[in-house]
Design a protein around this motif. Structure first.
Motif, mmCIF file in Angstrom:
data_model
loop_
_atom_site.group_PDB
_atom_site.id
_atom_site.type_symbol
_atom_site.label_atom_id
_atom_site.label_comp_id
_atom_site.label_asym_id
_atom_site.label_seq_id
_atom_site.Cartn_x
_atom_site.Cartn_y
_atom_site.Cartn_z
ATOM 1 N N ALA A 8 0.868 53.659 -118.751
ATOM 2 C CA ALA A 8 1.718 54.771 -118.321
ATOM 3 C C ALA A 8 2.051 55.741 -119.435
ATOM 4 O O ALA A 8 3.186 56.152 -119.608
ATOM 5 N N LEU A 9 1.066 56.124 -120.261
ATOM 6 C CA LEU A 9 1.315 57.092 -121.313
ATOM 7 C C LEU A 9 0.993 58.494 -120.809
ATOM 8 O O LEU A 9 -0.114 58.770 -120.368
ATOM 9 N N ALA A 10 1.946 59.365 -120.893
ATOM 10 C CA ALA A 10 1.656 60.766 -120.636
ATOM 11 C C ALA A 10 1.017 61.342 -121.896
ATOM 12 O O ALA A 10 0.980 60.700 -122.947
ATOM 13 N N SER A 11 0.494 62.527 -121.795
ATOM 14 C CA SER A 11 -0.101 63.161 -122.975
ATOM 15 C C SER A 11 0.995 63.452 -123.973
ATOM 16 O O SER A 11 1.929 64.186 -123.708
ATOM 17 N N CYS A 12 0.928 62.809 -125.149
ATOM 18 C CA CYS A 12 2.010 62.880 -126.132
ATOM 19 C C CYS A 12 1.941 64.154 -126.952
ATOM 20 O O CYS A 12 0.864 64.597 -127.335
ATOM 21 N N PHE A 13 3.104 64.740 -127.248
ATOM 22 C CA PHE A 13 3.163 65.824 -128.197
ATOM 23 C C PHE A 13 2.846 65.270 -129.578
ATOM 24 O O PHE A 13 3.154 64.125 -129.892
ATOM 25 N N VAL A 39 2.902 60.714 -133.058
ATOM 26 C CA VAL A 39 3.400 61.191 -131.772
ATOM 27 C C VAL A 39 4.866 61.597 -131.959
ATOM 28 O O VAL A 39 5.616 60.962 -132.703
ATOM 29 N N ASP A 40 5.276 62.657 -131.310
ATOM 30 C CA ASP A 40 6.682 63.077 -131.368
ATOM 31 C C ASP A 40 7.487 62.195 -130.408
ATOM 32 O O ASP A 40 7.808 62.578 -129.287
ATOM 33 N N TYR A 41 7.790 61.001 -130.879
ATOM 34 C CA TYR A 41 8.425 59.996 -130.015
ATOM 35 C C TYR A 41 9.753 60.482 -129.437
ATOM 36 O O TYR A 41 10.088 60.184 -128.281
ATOM 37 N N GLU A 42 10.492 61.250 -130.219
ATOM 38 C CA GLU A 42 11.826 61.663 -129.762
ATOM 39 C C GLU A 42 11.756 62.685 -128.632
ATOM 40 O O GLU A 42 12.737 62.891 -127.921
ATOM 41 N N SER A 43 10.600 63.332 -128.469
ATOM 42 C CA SER A 43 10.463 64.277 -127.360
ATOM 43 C C SER A 43 10.438 63.564 -126.012
ATOM 44 O O SER A 43 10.525 64.205 -124.963
ATOM 45 N N TYR A 44 10.321 62.244 -126.042
ATOM 46 C CA TYR A 44 10.254 61.465 -124.806
ATOM 47 C C TYR A 44 11.613 60.939 -124.343
ATOM 48 O O TYR A 44 11.694 60.249 -123.330
ATOM 49 N N LYS A 45 12.674 61.272 -125.076
ATOM 50 C CA LYS A 45 14.004 60.892 -124.612
ATOM 51 C C LYS A 45 14.273 61.522 -123.251
ATOM 52 O O LYS A 45 14.062 62.712 -123.051
ATOM 53 N N GLY A 46 14.746 60.721 -122.331
ATOM 54 C CA GLY A 46 15.046 61.209 -120.995
ATOM 55 C C GLY A 46 13.846 61.326 -120.083
ATOM 56 O O GLY A 46 13.999 61.677 -118.913
ATOM 57 N N LYS A 47 12.642 61.029 -120.611
ATOM 58 C CA LYS A 47 11.423 61.137 -119.807
ATOM 59 C C LYS A 47 10.812 59.781 -119.489
ATOM 60 O O LYS A 47 10.124 59.636 -118.479
ATOM 61 N N GLN A 48 11.010 58.801 -120.355
ATOM 62 C CA GLN A 48 10.474 57.458 -120.129
ATOM 63 C C GLN A 48 11.344 56.466 -120.878
ATOM 64 O O GLN A 48 11.989 56.808 -121.871
#
Length: 467
Positions: A8-13, A39-48
């Motif tokens: 379930a990985l979306a395309s990571c920034f 990967v910009d892991y913190e951009s995924y806060k609130g998304k997964q």
């Protein structure tokens, strides 16, 4: 090394470490080694994040003209949400049997109550009437597809091998009703220590479920098992690590996500409720084995008559016990780094033992699961790992091939020992550490860094290089 499935990985920034021009200090900086692209892991806060599920709920009141939508009931559900749960299994002492049209309608109202407070619901079919042609329902397969907040349906808890054919038929019915929706077909499977109930052994049990049931599920596939490792004497049950890695093994085999139900209350006679450090230890061990979700058994006092009210985080009347804050804290900590954790694909696990040698060897010697037991040589960034105490390290990779490690102190209450993990990396000079709800970038000096873990602690760590 075998290619593993990315879950379930979306395309990571993409984030080039050091692109901002910041200088964190540290050693080994060199223009000859390129910066690590993370990967910009913190951009995924609130998304997964890690999916957290609660088993069982307190007694709800039902008032004429109002139904379940009362201030008291809303407060009960809000307490579940405040403990950082995403999903509630409508199971336990106060669950409704899905065997009449009236109970199906009442269940829909419970789903609505949960949904208006931001909580999703799994409906439990109940294991009743096992000798009937239709073992779970009076009439047709129940349809909750019109209910916002309906997360899935659990037709069975802990089935035997003999029940798998029927569960496969129900999966086909489930597909017909819920095709095109996000609804999940939930079946909670037996752990390995229940092997006497699984007929041909645990491999046969898990394989039969995969072939006869999970293969027929059209939507998102999950494999779910419960394993309750807290012993009265403060030790951890021998089979727990095996149950975790076995679940992950079969989940990968059948292209499914994995969820382990863990112990947040006394689950049987002569057992006790876990302390906070034991709750943490279970959770971190589950993540080191690559779980996508964790379910806590239970949130409120279970149905079993031998378990006293008050042994769970919440009593049957909705009153919180001393265990509530412990579970809430653990869940909050998991959520604090779950968005980053979900950017990684599990590759396997490394062990370091002191007192837990038997549990770790139980995994190492099992030919079905021991292909996942790794060493530093199996990683991209590590030269070696050493240290003191009992710890396990989940080995992971993100979509750019960067290593991540889920590090867990695997001591028990009886010993309550700290652990020291000594990493030696190759061409890495920083370690991003998610620990105790905080993020820190620590310097790796001369390729080495030591990570101390108190009893009950764990950390997600990501090595990288930055000029």
């Amino acid at each position: 090394m075998k290619k593993k499935r990315i879950f379930a990985l979306a395309s990571c920034f993409i984030l080039a470490v050091g692109a901002c021009g910041c200088n964190f200090g540290g050693g080994n900086a060199s223009d000859t080694i390129p910066d690590t692209t993370l990967v910009d892991y913190e951009s995924y806060k609130g998304k997964q994040n890690i999916t957290l599920t609660a088993w069982d709920f307190p007694q709800l009141e039902y008032l004429d003209g109002v139904g379940y939508d009362t201030p008291r009931n809303n407060a009960i559900i809000q307490d579940i949400v405040a403990a950082h749960f995403d999903v509630l299994n409508l199971t336990g002492t106060h669950s409704l049997y899905i065997n009449t049209a009236e109970n199906i309608q009442l269940t829909k109202e419970q789903i609505a109550l949960c949904n208006q407070n931001g909580l999703k619901s799994v409906v439990f079919g109940s294991n009743t009437g096992l000798d009937n042609e239709n073992i779970l329902f009076t009439d047709n397969y129940p349809d909750f597809s019109d209910c916002e907040g309906f997360y899935g349906f659990m037709p069975w808890d802990e089935p035997n091998v003999a029940n798998m054919n029927k569960l496969g038929l129900y999966a086909e019915q489930f597909n017909e009703i819920y095709r095109g929706t996000d609804a999940i077909y939930h079946v909670n499977l037996l752990p390995s220590y229940a092997a006497p109930f699984t007929s041909g052994g645990y491999d046969d049990y898990m394989t039969t479920y995969g072939e006869e049931v999970l293969s027929k599920v059209e939507g998102e596939k999950w494999m779910m098992v419960d394993s309750y490792p807290i012993n009265p004497d403060g030790t951890l049950f021998l089979n727990f690590l095996y149950d975790l890695i076995a679940l992950k093994t079969y989940s990968i085999k059948y292209d499914a996500k994995s969820q382990m139900s863990l112990m947040s209350t006394a689950t049987g006679p002569n057992l006790r409720s876990p302390i906070k450090e034991e709750i943490y230890t279970q959770a971190y061990a589950a993540l080191a084995m690559g779980m996508d979700g964790i379910a806590w058994y239970t949130y409120s006092t279970p149905r079993e008559p031998h378990i006293p009210d008050g042994s769970a985080p919440v009593k049957n009347d909705g009153t919180k016990t001393e265990h509530y804050d412990d579970l809430k804290e653990v869940n909050a900590t998991l959520k604090s780094f779950g968005h980053a954790y979900q950017c990684f694909d599990w590759q396997g696990v490394m062990f370091h033992s002191s007192k837990q040698t038997s549990a770790m060897n139980f995994v190492k010697r099992n030919t079905i699961v021991n292909e996942w037991v790794l060493t530093a040589e199996d990683t991209k960034s590590l030269e070696s790992v050493d240290g003191e105490g009992d710890f396990i390290i989940g080995v992971m990779k993100d979509e750019l091939g960067n290593d991540g490690f889920m590090v867990t102190n695997y001591s028990d209450k009886k010993n309550s020992a700290s652990a020291t993990v000594e990493f030696t990396f190759s061409n890495m000079n920083y370690l991003r550490v998610y620990k105790n709800g905080e993020i820190e970038d620590l310097p790796i000096v001369d390729n080495k860094i030591t990570l101390p873990l108190n009893y009950g602690e764990g950390a997600l760590v990501i090595p990288y290089y930055k000029n």
